[in-house]
Design an enzyme around this catalytic site. Structure first.
Site, PDB file in Angstrom:
ATOM      1  N   LYS A 155      -3.531  12.109  -2.884  1.00 44.73           N
ATOM      2  CA  LYS A 155      -2.426  12.368  -1.955  1.00 44.73           C
ATOM      3  C   LYS A 155      -1.159  12.774  -2.705  1.00 44.73           C
ATOM      4  CE  LYS A 155      -4.396   9.563   1.662  1.00 44.73           C
ATOM      5  NZ  LYS A 155      -4.492   8.234   2.289  1.00 44.73           N
ATOM      6  N   ASP A 171       0.862  -1.171   0.000  1.00 47.29           N
ATOM      7  CA  ASP A 171       0.000   0.000   0.000  1.00 47.29           C
ATOM      8  C   ASP A 171       0.906   1.230   0.000  1.00 47.29           C
ATOM      9  OD1 ASP A 171      -1.488   2.192   0.725  1.00 47.29           O
ATOM     10  OD2 ASP A 171      -2.516   1.229   2.407  1.00 47.29           O
ATOM     11  N   GLN A 204       0.922   6.467   1.095  1.00 47.60           N
ATOM     12  CA  GLN A 204       1.716   7.502   1.772  1.00 47.60           C
ATOM     13  C   GLN A 204       3.142   7.593   1.243  1.00 47.60           C
ATOM     14  OE1 GLN A 204       0.643   9.760   3.859  1.00 47.60           O
ATOM     15  NE2 GLN A 204      -1.401   8.895   4.078  1.00 47.60           N
TER      16      GLN A 204
HETATM   17  C1  LIG Z   1      -5.189   7.262   2.508  1.00 48.08           C
HETATM   18  C2  LIG Z   1      -4.722   5.889   2.680  1.00 48.08           C
HETATM   19  C3  LIG Z   1      -5.477   4.797   2.245  1.00 48.08           C
HETATM   20  C4  LIG Z   1      -6.841   4.961   1.636  1.00 48.08           C
HETATM   21  O1  LIG Z   1      -6.786   5.720   0.477  1.00 48.08           O
HETATM   22  P1  LIG Z   1      -8.142   6.190  -0.235  1.00 48.08           P
HETATM   23  O2  LIG Z   1      -7.673   7.231  -1.189  1.00 48.08           O
HETATM   24  O3  LIG Z   1      -9.036   6.727   0.844  1.00 48.08           O
HETATM   25  O4  LIG Z   1      -8.714   4.991  -0.899  1.00 48.08           O
HETATM   26  C5  LIG Z   1      -4.954   3.548   2.404  1.00 48.08           C
HETATM   27  N1  LIG Z   1      -3.752   3.352   2.966  1.00 48.08           N
HETATM   28  C6  LIG Z   1      -2.989   4.373   3.397  1.00 48.08           C
HETATM   29  C7  LIG Z   1      -1.643   4.100   3.993  1.00 48.08           C
HETATM   30  C8  LIG Z   1      -3.455   5.669   3.286  1.00 48.08           C
HETATM   31  O5  LIG Z   1      -2.715   6.686   3.731  1.00 48.08           O
END
Ligand SMILES: *Cc1c(COP(=O)(O)O)cnc(C)c1O
Length: 405
Positions: free
Chosen positions: A225, A199, A202
């Site tokens: 982000k 994931d 960030q």
């Molecule tokens: C923001 C975030 C998510 C979720 O992202 P979405 O854009 O809300 O789908 C998942 N994992 C991490 C580490 C995040 O910072």
């Protein structure tokens, strides 16, 4: 390009607005980033001059939109250094990308198989796997962390066995900012034949990511982000994995041929892109990547590190302030609490001063449980923040402390 903070800030119209009569100090970048004029212009241009559905029409507008959308996919491919643009699926964001993979694994897992997540995960990298376990009878294991907020490597090694089929870890923790040692995790997981999903929500805005060098199986991120719009994101998957996984949703655009007896699916990446996508969002995601490339990920990482160092030092000078997540390897996220004061109250006072921070559990309740706290105040910096803004935050926190204790 030279890193010129004044010029960079001029690219972000929102940074000159006021909040509660004070200049906005936006320190909630881990929740969503702000949008530069270049990306805003791209969105306006799309709706003012070539709004059309893609991959369908022969008319000029449709072809222009299709070309721009596919160019954006190429930009995303290059940004993450994927081998082929067929390996880039455009989704509505990280959450969608994770659900797509979790759903795809339903038919590949059996009872007693094991999947591993980390104790640092965002809820969106926990819940889809719990649902997958319910569907398949697979068992969820959790990598514990230490008091610095780092995953414990030998504990992870001990969890691995030939039963392990999948490992899911974030690259950077949104709650604490810890940069996880994913190279180690990927290598070890592959030794037992498990696939790895990282994931990167960030990490993608702050670090250079090379999916081929990492040899990762799946990598996911959200545009919002990364200076792009909401409602668009990406899934990278190795082509062999994407060929193996069944489609997530059925509909238009993802088929090759449809009859009532049998439907054959389109090739990658379209097999996973049913229905009319977020066309403008995809194109604007490409524009956001152009913008990040213009500033330069190296410049971003080193400048943000300066901000992190400055803010950490200043915050720790405040009596009774505790920082959660003290790894040496961090992005520019600081989670903290003032002794005896609820984070929500601190956040409310900061807002009165025009300072936007996040308060609460940050969609990572297990992390809060580990530290036995209800939540934290989280300040997260981007490359368009300044040391002066951090000084404003410090003054605000001091003021909050005076008022609340
Ligand atoms: C923001 C975030 C998510 C979720 O992202 P979405 O854009 O809300 O789908 C998942 N994992 C991490 C580490 C995040 O910072």
């Amino acid at each position: 390009m030279q890193f010129n903070i004044e010029n960079i800030r001029k690219d972000f119209p929102i940074l000159s607005r006021k909040v509660n009569g004070k200049p906005l100090v936006y320190l909630d970048n881990a929740a969503t980033s702000q949008t530069p004029q270049q990306v805003i212009d791209c969105i306006v241009e799309y709706y003012s001059s070539y709004n059309a559905n893609i991959h369908r029409g022969v008319h000029t507008l449709s072809q222009e939109a299709t070309d721009k959308y596919e160019q954006a996919r190429k930009k995303i491919q290059q940004f993450f250094n994927a081998k082929s643009s067929r390996e880039i699926i455009l989704t509505s964001g990280t959450t969608h990308s994770i659900n797509l993979v979790a759903n795809g694994f339903t038919s590949l897992l059996k009872k007693g198989d094991e999947i591993i997540v980390s104790s640092l995960e965002h809820h969106s990298n926990i819940v889809p796997w719990q649902m997958l376990c319910e569907r398949t009878g697979a068992v969820l294991k959790v990598i514990p962390m230490n008091l610095e907020g780092e995953l414990i490597e030998f504990e992870f090694n001990n969890l691995l066995s030939e039963k392990t089929k999948l490992v899911f870890v974030n690259h950077v923790s949104n709650a604490l900012g810890t940069i996880n040692h994913i190279e180690h995790i990927i290598k070890k997981a592959h030794q037992v034949g498990a696939a790895v999903l990282i994931d990167g929500a960030q990490a993608a805005p702050h670090l250079t990511v090379d999916v081929q060098a990492l040899d990762v199986d799946f990598y996911v991120a959200s545009a919002h982000k990364m200076c792009g719009p909401t409602g668009i994101g990406m899934l990278y998957g190795k082509e062999a994995w994407l060929n193996l996984l069944p489609p997530y949703q059925g509909g238009g655009e993802m088929i090759s041929e449809v009859t009532f007896e049998k439907t054959t699916y389109a090739d990658l990446p379209f097999k996973f892109e049913a229905g009319t996508p977020n066309i403008c969002g995809g194109i604007a995601f490409g524009a956001a990547i152009d913008y990040l490339n213009l500033i330069g990920l190296e410049n971003i990482a080193s400048y943000e590190h300066e901000l992190l160092t400055h803010a950490t030092k200043k915050l720790l000078e405040i009596d009774g302030l505790k920082i959660y997540g003290t790894s040496k390897n961090k992005t520019s996220v600081i989670s903290f609490n003032l002794e005896g004061i609820h984070p929500y109250d601190v956040g409310t006072i900061l807002d009165k001063l025009g300072i936007a921070v996040r308060t609460g559990h940050h969609c990572a309740q297990p992390v809060m449980d580990f530290f036995q706290i209800p939540g934290t105040v989280r300040a997260s910096f981007a490359f368009y923040n300044t040391k002066e803004e951090i000084d404003t935050l410090i003054e605000g926190v001091k003021k909050a402390k005076l008022m609340l204790s």
